[in-house]
Write an enzyme that holds these catalytic residues in place. Sequence first.
Site, short mmCIF file in Angstrom:
data_model
loop_
_atom_site.label_atom_id
_atom_site.label_comp_id
_atom_site.label_asym_id
_atom_site.label_seq_id
_atom_site.Cartn_x
_atom_site.Cartn_y
_atom_site.Cartn_z
N GLY A 1 21.17 -46.70 -11.67
CA GLY A 1 22.54 -46.97 -11.23
C GLY A 1 23.54 -46.32 -12.17
O GLY A 1 24.00 -46.93 -13.13
N SER B 1 28.39 -46.67 -18.36
CA SER B 1 27.29 -47.13 -19.24
C SER B 1 26.48 -45.95 -19.77
O SER B 1 25.99 -45.98 -20.90
CB SER B 1 26.40 -48.14 -18.52
OG SER B 1 26.12 -47.72 -17.21
N ASP C 1 20.56 -42.22 -9.77
CA ASP C 1 21.42 -42.79 -8.73
C ASP C 1 21.35 -41.88 -7.50
O ASP C 1 21.25 -40.66 -7.64
CB ASP C 1 22.88 -42.85 -9.23
CG ASP C 1 23.72 -43.88 -8.49
OD1 ASP C 1 23.75 -43.85 -7.24
OD2 ASP C 1 24.37 -44.69 -9.16
N GLY D 1 26.82 -44.61 -3.28
CA GLY D 1 27.53 -45.89 -3.39
C GLY D 1 26.69 -47.06 -2.96
O GLY D 1 25.76 -46.91 -2.16
N SER E 1 15.39 -44.82 -7.01
CA SER E 1 14.75 -45.27 -8.26
C SER E 1 13.23 -45.33 -8.16
O SER E 1 12.52 -44.93 -9.08
CB SER E 1 15.38 -46.60 -8.65
OG SER E 1 14.48 -47.55 -9.05
N HIS F 1 22.41 -54.60 -5.66
CA HIS F 1 22.22 -56.03 -5.90
C HIS F 1 21.54 -56.76 -4.74
O HIS F 1 21.53 -57.98 -4.72
CB HIS F 1 23.57 -56.68 -6.19
CG HIS F 1 24.13 -56.26 -7.50
ND1 HIS F 1 25.47 -56.29 -7.78
CD2 HIS F 1 23.54 -55.78 -8.61
CE1 HIS F 1 25.68 -55.86 -9.02
NE2 HIS F 1 24.52 -55.53 -9.53
N HIS G 1 21.72 -55.84 -15.88
CA HIS G 1 23.14 -56.18 -15.77
C HIS G 1 23.39 -57.12 -14.60
O HIS G 1 22.60 -57.19 -13.68
CB HIS G 1 23.97 -54.89 -15.59
CG HIS G 1 25.43 -55.10 -15.83
ND1 HIS G 1 26.40 -54.53 -15.05
CD2 HIS G 1 26.08 -55.84 -16.78
CE1 HIS G 1 27.59 -54.88 -15.52
NE2 HIS G 1 27.43 -55.67 -16.55
MG MG Z 1 26.41 -53.71 -12.86
#
Ligand code: MG
Length: 203
Positions: free
Chosen positions: A39, A45, A64, A68, A117, A137, A162
């Site tokens: 991601g 990050s 990634d 989106g 991934s 998520h 995260h």
């Molecule tokens: Mg996050």
Amino acid sequence: MLKMDKFNNIKGFLAHEEGLFLYRLTKEYCLNGVAVEIGSYCGKSACYIGQACKENNTHLVTIDHHRGSEEQQLGQEYFDPEEFDYKKNRVDTLPTLLKNIRKHELDNFVKALVGDSASAAKNLEDNLDLVFIDGSHTFESARLDYASWKGKIRKGGILAIHDIYDTEADGGQAPKEIYEKALKENFELIERVNSLVALRLIG
Ligand code: MG
């Protein structure tokens, strides 16, 4: 530390303290090997991790599809017109990621891998020093990310996740589910900063 304040201006869903935590983890654990991030989005990050890699002369692979997440699509809550390619008629965050990596002179230490991934996991080396899961998520994606990467971390290496929310009212529970699974499967919590947890593989 002060010089990393510049990374906090990069677009993204990561608190500065969480970024500094990723920097610190990478500095300590990614000394000779490779760090992986699931991601990338616009590279916030990746810059904190990449800065530590640069100082350690190691590297980060950031993965990634750049189309989106579910909530970043046209008409959704986190849609961002700046990251929408009107010619392709889809979200495309790759140009911004590359621009940020270059701007912060991390091109030699951060490699952008475009794709999903699970496929990337099959093609990347084992014995990774650090894997940071910050992808989609949905339960399906989070479970697949965990299943794909948990076996690729070296003994004593780090699995960071995260968006851990204690209750459903605070946020989606998929990252928390894989975090709790990891705790039952040879990973131990070493530290948490905001919604970011770091676990170590005890082997
Ligand atoms: Mg996050």
